[in-house]
Design an enzyme around this catalytic site. Structure first.
Site, PDB file in Angstrom:
ATOM      1  N   HIS A 101     -45.630  10.012 -17.665  1.00 35.01           N
ATOM      2  CA  HIS A 101     -44.796   9.515 -16.848  1.00 35.01           C
ATOM      3  C   HIS A 101     -45.408   8.316 -15.878  1.00 35.01           C
ATOM      4  O   HIS A 101     -46.890   8.620 -15.918  1.00 35.01           O
ATOM      5  CB  HIS A 101     -44.470  10.464 -15.372  1.00 35.01           C
ATOM      6  N   ASP A 104     -47.737   9.695 -13.272  1.00 34.21           N
ATOM      7  CA  ASP A 104     -48.832  10.506 -13.645  1.00 34.21           C
ATOM      8  C   ASP A 104     -50.341   9.769 -13.979  1.00 34.21           C
ATOM      9  O   ASP A 104     -51.378  10.008 -13.585  1.00 34.21           O
ATOM     10  CB  ASP A 104     -48.858  11.145 -15.028  1.00 34.21           C
ATOM     11  N   GLU A 232     -33.821  14.328 -22.754  1.00 34.15           N
ATOM     12  CA  GLU A 232     -34.504  15.591 -22.950  1.00 34.15           C
ATOM     13  C   GLU A 232     -33.592  16.587 -22.128  1.00 34.15           C
ATOM     14  O   GLU A 232     -33.526  16.633 -20.723  1.00 34.15           O
ATOM     15  CB  GLU A 232     -35.886  15.385 -22.548  1.00 34.15           C
ATOM     16  N   GLU A 268     -36.960  20.564 -25.953  1.00 33.06           N
ATOM     17  CA  GLU A 268     -37.875  21.305 -25.324  1.00 33.06           C
ATOM     18  C   GLU A 268     -37.732  22.822 -25.438  1.00 33.06           C
ATOM     19  O   GLU A 268     -36.512  23.351 -24.992  1.00 33.06           O
ATOM     20  CB  GLU A 268     -38.313  20.839 -24.103  1.00 33.06           C
ATOM     21  N   HIS A 271     -36.694  24.750 -22.436  1.00 29.42           N
ATOM     22  CA  HIS A 271     -35.547  24.365 -21.817  1.00 29.42           C
ATOM     23  C   HIS A 271     -34.155  24.870 -22.575  1.00 29.42           C
ATOM     24  O   HIS A 271     -33.273  25.389 -21.964  1.00 29.42           O
ATOM     25  CB  HIS A 271     -35.402  22.715 -21.907  1.00 29.42           C
ATOM     26  N   ASP A 296     -40.579  18.752 -27.472  1.00 28.95           N
ATOM     27  CA  ASP A 296     -41.720  19.238 -26.550  1.00 28.95           C
ATOM     28  C   ASP A 296     -41.880  20.311 -26.726  1.00 28.95           C
ATOM     29  O   ASP A 296     -41.085  21.386 -26.336  1.00 28.95           O
ATOM     30  CB  ASP A 296     -41.217  18.944 -24.878  1.00 28.95           C
ATOM     31  N   ASP A 307     -39.019  27.687 -16.000  1.00 31.17           N
ATOM     32  CA  ASP A 307     -39.814  26.837 -16.912  1.00 31.17           C
ATOM     33  C   ASP A 307     -41.278  27.017 -16.741  1.00 31.17           C
ATOM     34  O   ASP A 307     -41.984  26.238 -16.273  1.00 31.17           O
ATOM     35  CB  ASP A 307     -39.471  25.357 -16.547  1.00 31.17           C
ATOM     36  N   ASP A 309     -43.364  26.790 -19.221  1.00 32.82           N
ATOM     37  CA  ASP A 309     -44.054  25.855 -19.861  1.00 32.82           C
ATOM     38  C   ASP A 309     -45.394  26.441 -20.467  1.00 32.82           C
ATOM     39  O   ASP A 309     -46.383  25.667 -20.454  1.00 32.82           O
ATOM     40  CB  ASP A 309     -44.710  24.652 -19.188  1.00 32.82           C
TER      41      ASP A 309
HETATM   42  C1  XLS Z   1     -39.822  19.089 -17.158  1.00 35.32           C
HETATM   43  C2  XLS Z   1     -39.855  18.233 -18.330  1.00 35.32           C
HETATM   44  C3  XLS Z   1     -40.440  16.854 -18.217  1.00 35.32           C
HETATM   45  C4  XLS Z   1     -40.214  16.027 -18.980  1.00 35.32           C
HETATM   46  C5  XLS Z   1     -40.474  14.409 -19.031  1.00 35.32           C
HETATM   47  O1  XLS Z   1     -39.192  20.169 -17.397  1.00 35.32           O
HETATM   48  O2  XLS Z   1     -39.951  18.939 -19.475  1.00 35.32           O
HETATM   49  O3  XLS Z   1     -41.879  17.129 -18.094  1.00 35.32           O
HETATM   50  O4  XLS Z   1     -40.708  16.425 -20.482  1.00 35.32           O
HETATM   51  O5  XLS Z   1     -40.202  14.076 -17.771  1.00 35.32           O
HETATM   52 NI    NI Z   2     -40.585  17.955 -21.409  1.00 36.77          NI
HETATM   53 NI    NI Z   3     -39.859  21.482 -19.210  1.00 36.85          NI
END
Ligand code: XLS
Ligand code: NI
Ligand code: NI
Length: 437
Positions: A101, A104, A232, A268, A271, A296, A307, A309
Protein backbone atom coordinates in the site's frame (compact mmCIF):
# COMPACT_ATOMS: atom_id res chain seq x y z
CA UNK A 1 26.30 -3.90 2.33
CA UNK A 2 25.27 -4.42 5.95
CA UNK A 3 23.18 -7.45 6.76
CA UNK A 4 20.00 -7.07 8.75
CA UNK A 5 19.42 -10.76 9.27
CA UNK A 6 22.97 -11.98 9.95
CA UNK A 7 21.91 -15.27 11.51
CA UNK A 8 19.62 -16.25 8.62
CA UNK A 9 21.17 -18.07 5.66
CA UNK A 10 19.83 -17.78 2.13
CA UNK A 11 17.27 -20.59 1.80
CA UNK A 12 18.16 -23.58 -0.36
CA UNK A 13 16.14 -26.61 -1.40
CA UNK A 14 17.27 -29.61 0.65
CA UNK A 15 14.38 -31.99 0.01
CA UNK A 16 11.79 -33.70 2.23
CA UNK A 17 14.30 -35.35 4.60
CA UNK A 18 15.91 -32.08 5.70
CA UNK A 19 15.59 -30.93 9.30
CA UNK A 20 17.16 -27.53 8.58
CA UNK A 21 14.51 -24.95 9.54
CA UNK A 22 15.91 -22.53 6.94
CA UNK A 23 15.79 -24.94 3.99
CA UNK A 24 12.93 -25.80 1.66
CA UNK A 25 11.68 -29.36 1.81
CA UNK A 26 9.32 -28.99 -1.15
CA UNK A 27 9.81 -25.65 -2.89
CA UNK A 28 12.50 -26.10 -5.51
CA UNK A 29 12.24 -22.96 -7.63
CA UNK A 30 13.67 -24.38 -10.88
CA UNK A 31 12.09 -27.84 -10.71
CA UNK A 32 9.78 -28.34 -13.65
CA UNK A 33 6.26 -29.60 -12.99
CA UNK A 34 3.92 -30.02 -15.92
CA UNK A 35 6.05 -27.89 -18.26
CA UNK A 36 6.69 -24.92 -15.95
CA UNK A 37 9.07 -24.31 -13.08
CA UNK A 38 7.71 -24.14 -9.57
CA UNK A 39 8.55 -20.45 -9.36
CA UNK A 40 6.59 -19.82 -12.58
CA UNK A 41 3.59 -21.70 -11.21
CA UNK A 42 3.55 -20.20 -7.75
CA UNK A 43 4.72 -16.60 -8.25
CA UNK A 44 5.15 -15.97 -4.52
CA UNK A 45 4.78 -12.46 -3.20
CA UNK A 46 5.50 -10.88 0.20
CA UNK A 47 3.28 -8.19 1.69
CA UNK A 48 5.25 -5.08 2.67
CA UNK A 49 2.61 -4.20 5.25
CA UNK A 50 3.01 -7.44 7.15
CA UNK A 51 6.73 -8.03 6.76
CA UNK A 52 7.90 -4.46 7.41
CA UNK A 53 5.06 -2.66 9.15
CA UNK A 54 3.13 -5.14 11.22
CA UNK A 55 4.07 -4.61 14.85
CA UNK A 56 1.92 -7.59 15.88
CA UNK A 57 -0.46 -5.67 18.10
CA UNK A 58 -3.99 -6.92 18.68
CA UNK A 59 -7.12 -5.17 20.01
CA UNK A 60 -6.02 -6.02 23.56
CA UNK A 61 -2.34 -5.28 23.50
CA UNK A 62 0.56 -3.36 21.97
CA UNK A 63 2.85 -4.62 19.26
CA UNK A 64 5.56 -7.09 20.18
CA UNK A 65 7.61 -7.35 16.96
CA UNK A 66 11.31 -6.66 17.28
CA UNK A 67 12.46 -4.47 14.38
CA UNK A 68 15.97 -3.30 15.25
CA UNK A 69 16.29 -1.50 11.88
CA UNK A 70 13.21 0.68 12.53
CA UNK A 71 13.38 3.82 14.74
CA UNK A 72 9.61 3.79 15.18
CA UNK A 73 9.16 7.24 13.59
CA UNK A 74 7.08 8.25 10.60
CA UNK A 75 10.09 9.98 8.99
CA UNK A 76 11.01 9.63 5.35
CA UNK A 77 14.47 8.48 6.41
CA UNK A 78 13.01 5.66 8.47
CA UNK A 79 10.92 4.63 5.46
CA UNK A 80 14.06 4.62 3.32
CA UNK A 81 15.90 2.57 5.95
CA UNK A 82 13.33 -0.23 5.74
CA UNK A 83 13.85 -0.85 2.03
CA UNK A 84 17.21 -2.67 2.12
CA UNK A 85 15.90 -4.78 5.01
CA UNK A 86 12.91 -5.85 2.95
CA UNK A 87 14.98 -6.71 -0.10
CA UNK A 88 17.40 -8.76 1.99
CA UNK A 89 14.36 -10.61 3.32
CA UNK A 90 13.09 -11.25 -0.24
CA UNK A 91 16.48 -12.42 -1.44
CA UNK A 92 17.10 -14.81 1.46
CA UNK A 93 13.61 -16.29 1.15
CA UNK A 94 13.64 -16.65 -2.64
CA UNK A 95 10.44 -14.64 -2.92
CA UNK A 96 10.29 -13.04 -6.37
CA UNK A 97 7.44 -10.54 -5.92
CA UNK A 98 6.08 -8.09 -3.40
CA UNK A 99 2.95 -5.99 -2.84
CA UNK A 100 2.44 -2.70 -1.03
CA UNK A 101 0.00 0.00 0.00
CA UNK A 102 1.30 3.54 -0.57
CA UNK A 103 1.27 4.22 3.17
CA UNK A 104 3.25 1.08 4.06
CA UNK A 105 6.20 2.20 2.02
CA UNK A 106 6.00 5.94 2.47
CA UNK A 107 4.76 8.24 5.23
CA UNK A 108 2.00 10.81 5.18
CA UNK A 109 3.46 14.36 4.98
CA UNK A 110 2.25 17.63 6.49
CA UNK A 111 0.24 18.26 3.32
CA UNK A 112 -1.12 16.00 0.60
CA UNK A 113 1.47 17.44 -1.79
CA UNK A 114 4.26 16.52 0.63
CA UNK A 115 2.74 13.03 1.01
CA UNK A 116 3.00 12.52 -2.75
CA UNK A 117 6.59 13.82 -2.74
CA UNK A 118 7.52 11.28 -0.08
CA UNK A 119 6.05 8.54 -2.25
CA UNK A 120 8.05 9.67 -5.27
CA UNK A 121 11.27 9.52 -3.28
CA UNK A 122 10.50 6.04 -1.97
CA UNK A 123 9.52 4.75 -5.39
CA UNK A 124 12.85 5.92 -6.75
CA UNK A 125 14.56 3.86 -4.06
CA UNK A 126 12.37 0.79 -4.63
CA UNK A 127 13.13 1.00 -8.34
CA UNK A 128 16.85 0.96 -7.57
CA UNK A 129 16.51 -2.11 -5.37
CA UNK A 130 14.26 -3.89 -7.88
CA UNK A 131 16.89 -3.30 -10.58
CA UNK A 132 19.69 -4.56 -8.35
CA UNK A 133 17.91 -7.70 -7.18
CA UNK A 134 15.49 -8.58 -10.00
CA UNK A 135 12.58 -8.59 -7.54
CA UNK A 136 9.26 -7.49 -9.03
CA UNK A 137 6.09 -5.77 -7.98
CA UNK A 138 3.06 -8.09 -8.10
CA UNK A 139 0.63 -5.30 -7.28
CA UNK A 140 0.36 -1.93 -5.63
CA UNK A 141 -2.57 -0.29 -3.88
CA UNK A 142 -3.54 2.82 -1.96
CA UNK A 143 -4.34 2.62 1.73
CA UNK A 144 -7.77 4.23 1.91
CA UNK A 145 -8.77 2.87 5.30
CA UNK A 146 -6.27 3.84 8.02
CA UNK A 147 -6.38 7.62 8.15
CA UNK A 148 -9.31 9.09 10.15
CA UNK A 149 -10.42 11.04 7.06
CA UNK A 150 -11.50 7.70 5.59
CA UNK A 151 -13.46 6.64 8.68
CA UNK A 152 -16.73 6.89 6.69
CA UNK A 153 -15.28 5.50 3.48
CA UNK A 154 -13.11 6.82 0.65
CA UNK A 155 -14.93 6.31 -2.66
CA UNK A 156 -18.11 5.76 -0.61
CA UNK A 157 -17.58 8.65 1.80
CA UNK A 158 -20.59 10.96 2.16
CA UNK A 159 -18.09 13.84 1.72
CA UNK A 160 -17.05 14.61 -1.86
CA UNK A 161 -13.77 16.15 -0.71
CA UNK A 162 -12.81 12.88 0.94
CA UNK A 163 -13.57 11.14 -2.37
CA UNK A 164 -11.19 13.64 -4.00
CA UNK A 165 -8.46 12.87 -1.45
CA UNK A 166 -8.89 9.17 -2.13
CA UNK A 167 -8.77 9.80 -5.87
CA UNK A 168 -5.57 11.77 -5.45
CA UNK A 169 -3.99 8.92 -3.50
CA UNK A 170 -5.13 6.39 -6.11
CA UNK A 171 -3.68 8.48 -8.94
CA UNK A 172 -0.28 8.59 -7.28
CA UNK A 173 -0.32 4.96 -6.12
CA UNK A 174 -1.28 3.88 -9.64
CA UNK A 175 1.52 5.95 -11.16
CA UNK A 176 3.96 4.48 -8.62
CA UNK A 177 2.79 0.98 -9.53
CA UNK A 178 3.22 1.79 -13.23
CA UNK A 179 6.71 3.16 -12.72
CA UNK A 180 7.73 0.05 -10.75
CA UNK A 181 6.41 -2.25 -13.47
CA UNK A 182 3.66 -3.57 -11.19
CA UNK A 183 1.72 -6.40 -12.84
CA UNK A 184 -1.48 -5.44 -11.08
CA UNK A 185 -3.26 -2.82 -9.03
CA UNK A 186 -5.64 -3.84 -6.24
CA UNK A 187 -8.70 -2.25 -4.68
CA UNK A 188 -9.61 -3.55 -1.27
CA UNK A 189 -12.45 -1.54 0.24
CA UNK A 190 -12.17 -1.99 3.98
CA UNK A 191 -14.15 1.21 4.60
CA UNK A 192 -16.24 0.99 1.43
CA UNK A 193 -19.31 -0.21 3.28
CA UNK A 194 -21.27 0.91 6.29
CA UNK A 195 -21.52 0.76 10.05
CA UNK A 196 -25.31 1.22 9.96
CA UNK A 197 -27.92 1.61 7.22
CA UNK A 198 -29.66 4.27 9.35
CA UNK A 199 -27.28 6.88 7.93
CA UNK A 200 -26.41 5.25 4.60
CA UNK A 201 -27.63 5.73 1.04
CA UNK A 202 -26.35 2.43 -0.30
CA UNK A 203 -27.23 3.09 -3.94
CA UNK A 204 -25.41 6.42 -4.00
CA UNK A 205 -22.37 4.89 -2.32
CA UNK A 206 -22.24 2.06 -4.87
CA UNK A 207 -22.55 4.59 -7.72
CA UNK A 208 -19.63 6.53 -6.28
CA UNK A 209 -17.52 3.40 -5.80
CA UNK A 210 -18.07 2.53 -9.45
CA UNK A 211 -17.24 6.11 -10.44
CA UNK A 212 -13.89 5.82 -8.63
CA UNK A 213 -13.04 2.57 -10.38
CA UNK A 214 -13.92 4.06 -13.78
CA UNK A 215 -11.68 7.04 -13.01
CA UNK A 216 -8.82 4.67 -12.24
CA UNK A 217 -9.42 2.73 -15.47
CA UNK A 218 -9.43 6.00 -17.44
CA UNK A 219 -6.26 7.20 -15.77
CA UNK A 220 -4.49 3.91 -16.45
CA UNK A 221 -5.31 4.36 -20.14
CA UNK A 222 -4.07 7.93 -20.04
CA UNK A 223 -0.67 7.00 -18.57
CA UNK A 224 -0.30 3.78 -20.58
CA UNK A 225 -0.57 1.43 -17.61
CA UNK A 226 -1.63 -1.97 -18.90
CA UNK A 227 -1.44 -3.98 -15.66
CA UNK A 228 -4.45 -5.87 -14.34
CA UNK A 229 -6.92 -4.23 -11.94
CA UNK A 230 -8.22 -6.39 -9.11
CA UNK A 231 -10.98 -6.12 -6.53
CA UNK A 232 -10.38 -8.04 -3.32
CA UNK A 233 -13.59 -9.36 -1.74
CA UNK A 234 -14.10 -9.27 2.03
CA UNK A 235 -17.50 -9.23 3.74
CA UNK A 236 -16.75 -7.22 6.88
CA UNK A 237 -13.97 -6.01 9.16
CA UNK A 238 -13.36 -3.16 9.59
CA UNK A 239 -16.85 -2.13 8.35
CA UNK A 240 -20.00 -3.90 9.52
CA UNK A 241 -20.72 -4.70 5.89
CA UNK A 242 -18.37 -4.17 2.95
CA UNK A 243 -19.89 -3.88 -0.51
CA UNK A 244 -17.27 -6.18 -2.06
CA UNK A 245 -18.50 -8.90 0.26
CA UNK A 246 -17.65 -12.00 -1.75
CA UNK A 247 -16.77 -13.10 -5.30
CA UNK A 248 -20.39 -13.19 -6.43
CA UNK A 249 -21.15 -9.71 -5.04
CA UNK A 250 -18.00 -8.29 -6.68
CA UNK A 251 -18.83 -9.83 -10.04
CA UNK A 252 -22.37 -8.53 -9.90
CA UNK A 253 -21.12 -5.04 -9.05
CA UNK A 254 -18.53 -5.11 -11.85
CA UNK A 255 -21.14 -6.27 -14.36
CA UNK A 256 -23.74 -3.77 -13.24
CA UNK A 257 -21.33 -0.88 -13.64
CA UNK A 258 -19.71 -2.06 -16.85
CA UNK A 259 -16.32 -2.73 -15.26
CA UNK A 260 -15.96 -6.46 -15.83
CA UNK A 261 -13.64 -6.01 -18.81
CA UNK A 262 -11.16 -4.15 -16.64
CA UNK A 263 -11.19 -6.06 -13.37
CA UNK A 264 -10.42 -9.49 -12.03
CA UNK A 265 -10.60 -10.68 -8.44
CA UNK A 266 -7.84 -11.04 -5.88
CA UNK A 267 -9.18 -13.71 -3.57
CA UNK A 268 -7.99 -14.14 0.00
CA UNK A 269 -8.52 -17.36 1.92
CA UNK A 270 -9.45 -15.80 5.25
CA UNK A 271 -11.88 -13.41 3.54
CA UNK A 272 -13.61 -16.37 1.88
CA UNK A 273 -14.16 -18.04 5.24
CA UNK A 274 -15.34 -14.77 6.83
CA UNK A 275 -17.93 -14.64 4.04
CA UNK A 276 -19.13 -18.08 5.07
CA UNK A 277 -17.61 -19.78 2.03
CA UNK A 278 -14.70 -22.08 1.43
CA UNK A 279 -11.74 -20.73 -0.54
CA UNK A 280 -12.59 -23.28 -3.25
CA UNK A 281 -16.08 -21.81 -3.55
CA UNK A 282 -14.75 -18.27 -3.98
CA UNK A 283 -12.20 -19.43 -6.55
CA UNK A 284 -14.78 -21.42 -8.52
CA UNK A 285 -17.15 -18.45 -8.66
CA UNK A 286 -14.34 -16.25 -9.99
CA UNK A 287 -13.04 -18.85 -12.44
CA UNK A 288 -16.57 -19.37 -13.78
CA UNK A 289 -16.54 -15.71 -14.85
CA UNK A 290 -12.96 -15.92 -16.15
CA UNK A 291 -12.10 -13.44 -13.43
CA UNK A 292 -9.64 -15.13 -11.09
CA UNK A 293 -6.66 -12.78 -11.13
CA UNK A 294 -4.56 -13.30 -8.04
CA UNK A 295 -4.60 -14.83 -4.58
CA UNK A 296 -3.86 -13.46 -1.12
CA UNK A 297 -2.60 -16.62 0.50
CA UNK A 298 -3.30 -17.09 4.20
CA UNK A 299 -5.75 -18.92 6.43
CA UNK A 300 -8.11 -18.16 9.28
CA UNK A 301 -8.57 -19.97 12.54
CA UNK A 302 -11.52 -22.27 13.09
CA UNK A 303 -11.98 -20.95 16.62
CA UNK A 304 -11.52 -17.21 16.07
CA UNK A 305 -14.08 -15.17 14.18
CA UNK A 306 -11.90 -12.48 12.66
CA UNK A 307 -9.30 -12.05 9.92
CA UNK A 308 -6.38 -13.71 11.70
CA UNK A 309 -4.26 -13.71 8.51
CA UNK A 310 -2.28 -16.78 9.50
CA UNK A 311 0.27 -18.32 7.21
CA UNK A 312 -1.10 -21.12 5.04
CA UNK A 313 0.11 -24.47 6.36
CA UNK A 314 -2.76 -26.79 5.54
CA UNK A 315 -1.74 -28.93 2.57
CA UNK A 316 -5.29 -30.09 1.92
CA UNK A 317 -6.25 -26.45 1.35
CA UNK A 318 -3.21 -25.51 -0.74
CA UNK A 319 -3.91 -28.59 -2.90
CA UNK A 320 -7.46 -27.39 -3.53
CA UNK A 321 -6.18 -23.95 -4.49
CA UNK A 322 -3.51 -25.27 -6.81
CA UNK A 323 -5.94 -27.68 -8.50
CA UNK A 324 -7.89 -24.61 -9.55
CA UNK A 325 -4.88 -22.53 -10.52
CA UNK A 326 -3.63 -25.40 -12.70
CA UNK A 327 -7.12 -25.95 -14.06
CA UNK A 328 -7.33 -22.38 -15.34
CA UNK A 329 -3.93 -22.70 -17.00
CA UNK A 330 -1.97 -20.86 -14.30
CA UNK A 331 -1.62 -17.25 -13.24
CA UNK A 332 -0.97 -14.57 -15.81
CA UNK A 333 -0.49 -11.30 -13.92
CA UNK A 334 -1.34 -12.72 -10.52
CA UNK A 335 0.44 -14.83 -7.96
CA UNK A 336 0.35 -16.06 -4.37
CA UNK A 337 0.81 -13.04 -2.15
CA UNK A 338 1.33 -13.95 1.50
CA UNK A 339 -1.12 -11.53 3.05
CA UNK A 340 -0.27 -13.15 6.35
CA UNK A 341 1.24 -12.21 9.65
CA UNK A 342 3.06 -13.98 12.43
CA UNK A 343 1.32 -14.60 15.74
CA UNK A 344 1.89 -11.95 18.40
CA UNK A 345 4.05 -14.45 20.28
CA UNK A 346 6.38 -14.88 17.27
CA UNK A 347 8.03 -11.52 17.66
CA UNK A 348 11.62 -12.20 16.61
CA UNK A 349 12.86 -11.31 13.11
CA UNK A 350 13.69 -14.95 12.35
CA UNK A 351 10.00 -15.80 12.74
CA UNK A 352 9.37 -13.88 9.50
CA UNK A 353 11.45 -16.50 7.76
CA UNK A 354 9.88 -19.52 9.44
CA UNK A 355 6.48 -18.14 8.52
CA UNK A 356 7.21 -17.65 4.83
CA UNK A 357 9.19 -20.85 4.35
CA UNK A 358 6.23 -22.77 5.78
CA UNK A 359 3.77 -21.06 3.45
CA UNK A 360 5.99 -21.63 0.43
CA UNK A 361 6.53 -25.30 1.22
CA UNK A 362 2.80 -25.80 1.86
CA UNK A 363 2.01 -24.39 -1.59
CA UNK A 364 4.85 -26.31 -3.24
CA UNK A 365 3.37 -29.53 -1.84
CA UNK A 366 -0.09 -28.43 -2.89
CA UNK A 367 1.21 -27.82 -6.42
CA UNK A 368 2.87 -31.24 -6.66
CA UNK A 369 -0.17 -33.05 -5.31
CA UNK A 370 -2.59 -31.08 -7.48
CA UNK A 371 -0.49 -31.82 -10.55
CA UNK A 372 -0.64 -35.56 -9.79
CA UNK A 373 -4.38 -35.44 -9.22
CA UNK A 374 -4.84 -33.60 -12.51
CA UNK A 375 -2.59 -36.06 -14.37
CA UNK A 376 -4.41 -39.03 -12.88
CA UNK A 377 -7.63 -37.55 -14.28
CA UNK A 378 -10.04 -39.62 -12.18
CA UNK A 379 -11.44 -36.60 -10.34
CA UNK A 380 -12.15 -34.53 -13.43
CA UNK A 381 -13.38 -37.57 -15.36
CA UNK A 382 -15.88 -38.25 -12.58
CA UNK A 383 -17.21 -34.71 -12.73
CA UNK A 384 -17.47 -34.72 -16.56
CA UNK A 385 -19.25 -38.04 -16.44
CA UNK A 386 -21.66 -36.73 -13.81
CA UNK A 387 -22.94 -34.13 -16.29
CA UNK A 388 -22.71 -36.30 -19.41
CA UNK A 389 -26.49 -36.31 -19.83
CA UNK A 390 -26.14 -32.72 -21.08
CA UNK A 391 -23.69 -33.73 -23.84
CA UNK A 392 -26.30 -35.18 -26.17
CA UNK A 393 -30.04 -35.52 -26.74
CA UNK A 394 -32.39 -33.42 -24.65
CA UNK A 395 -29.54 -32.36 -22.32
CA UNK A 396 -27.57 -30.83 -25.19
CA UNK A 397 -30.69 -28.96 -26.26
CA UNK A 398 -31.09 -27.58 -22.72
CA UNK A 399 -27.45 -26.52 -22.65
CA UNK A 400 -27.74 -24.87 -26.06
CA UNK A 401 -30.94 -23.09 -25.10
CA UNK A 402 -32.70 -24.65 -28.06
CA UNK A 403 -35.62 -26.30 -26.33
CA UNK A 404 -38.88 -25.12 -24.77
CA UNK A 405 -41.06 -25.95 -21.80
CA UNK A 406 -43.47 -27.66 -24.23
CA UNK A 407 -40.72 -29.91 -25.58
CA UNK A 408 -39.40 -30.68 -22.09
CA UNK A 409 -42.91 -31.40 -20.88
CA UNK A 410 -43.41 -33.89 -23.72
CA UNK A 411 -39.99 -35.44 -23.08
CA UNK A 412 -40.54 -35.77 -19.31
CA UNK A 413 -43.91 -37.45 -19.82
CA UNK A 414 -42.49 -39.90 -22.37
CA UNK A 415 -39.69 -41.30 -20.17
CA UNK A 416 -39.40 -43.46 -17.08
CA UNK A 417 -38.94 -41.58 -13.78
CA UNK A 418 -35.24 -40.54 -13.59
CA UNK A 419 -32.85 -42.59 -11.42
CA UNK A 420 -29.94 -40.68 -9.79
CA UNK A 421 -26.46 -42.18 -9.72
CA UNK A 422 -24.49 -41.62 -6.47
CA UNK A 423 -22.49 -38.41 -5.99
CA UNK A 424 -19.68 -40.55 -4.52
CA UNK A 425 -18.38 -37.81 -2.22
CA UNK A 426 -16.60 -40.24 0.10
CA UNK A 427 -14.91 -42.09 -2.76
CA UNK A 428 -13.62 -38.77 -4.13
CA UNK A 429 -12.36 -37.71 -0.70
CA UNK A 430 -10.49 -41.00 -0.52
CA UNK A 431 -8.80 -40.33 -3.86
CA UNK A 432 -7.58 -36.95 -2.61
CA UNK A 433 -6.29 -38.50 0.61
CA UNK A 434 -4.39 -41.15 -1.36
CA UNK A 435 -2.41 -38.34 -2.96
CA UNK A 436 -1.68 -36.55 0.28
CA UNK A 437 0.55 -39.28 1.64
C1 XLS B 1 -7.25 -6.78 4.53
C2 XLS B 1 -6.82 -6.98 3.15
C3 XLS B 1 -5.71 -6.06 2.68
C4 XLS B 1 -5.61 -6.08 1.19
C5 XLS B 1 -4.85 -4.93 0.61
O1 XLS B 1 -7.96 -7.59 5.12
O2 XLS B 1 -6.48 -8.32 2.97
O3 XLS B 1 -4.51 -6.41 3.29
O4 XLS B 1 -5.02 -7.25 0.73
O5 XLS B 1 -5.42 -3.72 0.92
NI1 NI C 1 -5.49 -9.14 1.29
NI1 NI D 1 -7.20 -9.76 4.83
Amino acid sequence: MSEYFPTIPAFQYEGPGSTNPFAFRHYNADEVIGGKTMSEHLRFGAAYWHVMRNELGDPFGAGTALMPWDDGSESLQNALNRIPVFFEFLEKSQIDYYCFHDRDISPEGATLTETHKNLDRIVQELEKFQNETGKKLLWGTACLFSHPRYAQGAATSPQADVFAYGASQIKHALEATHRLGGEGYTFWGGREGYATLLNTDMKRELDHLAAMLHLAVDHAKKIGYTGQFYIEPKPREPSTHQYDSDSAACLNFLREYDLLDHFKLNIETNHATLAGHTMEHELDVAIGANALGSIDANRGDELIGWDTDQFPTNVYDTTQVMLRVLGMGGFTTGGLNFDAKRRRESHEPEDLFHAHIGGMDAFARGLKIAHKIAEDGRMSAFVSERYASYDSGIGAEIAAGSTSLDALDAHAQSIKAPQLPSGRQEMLENIINDYLV
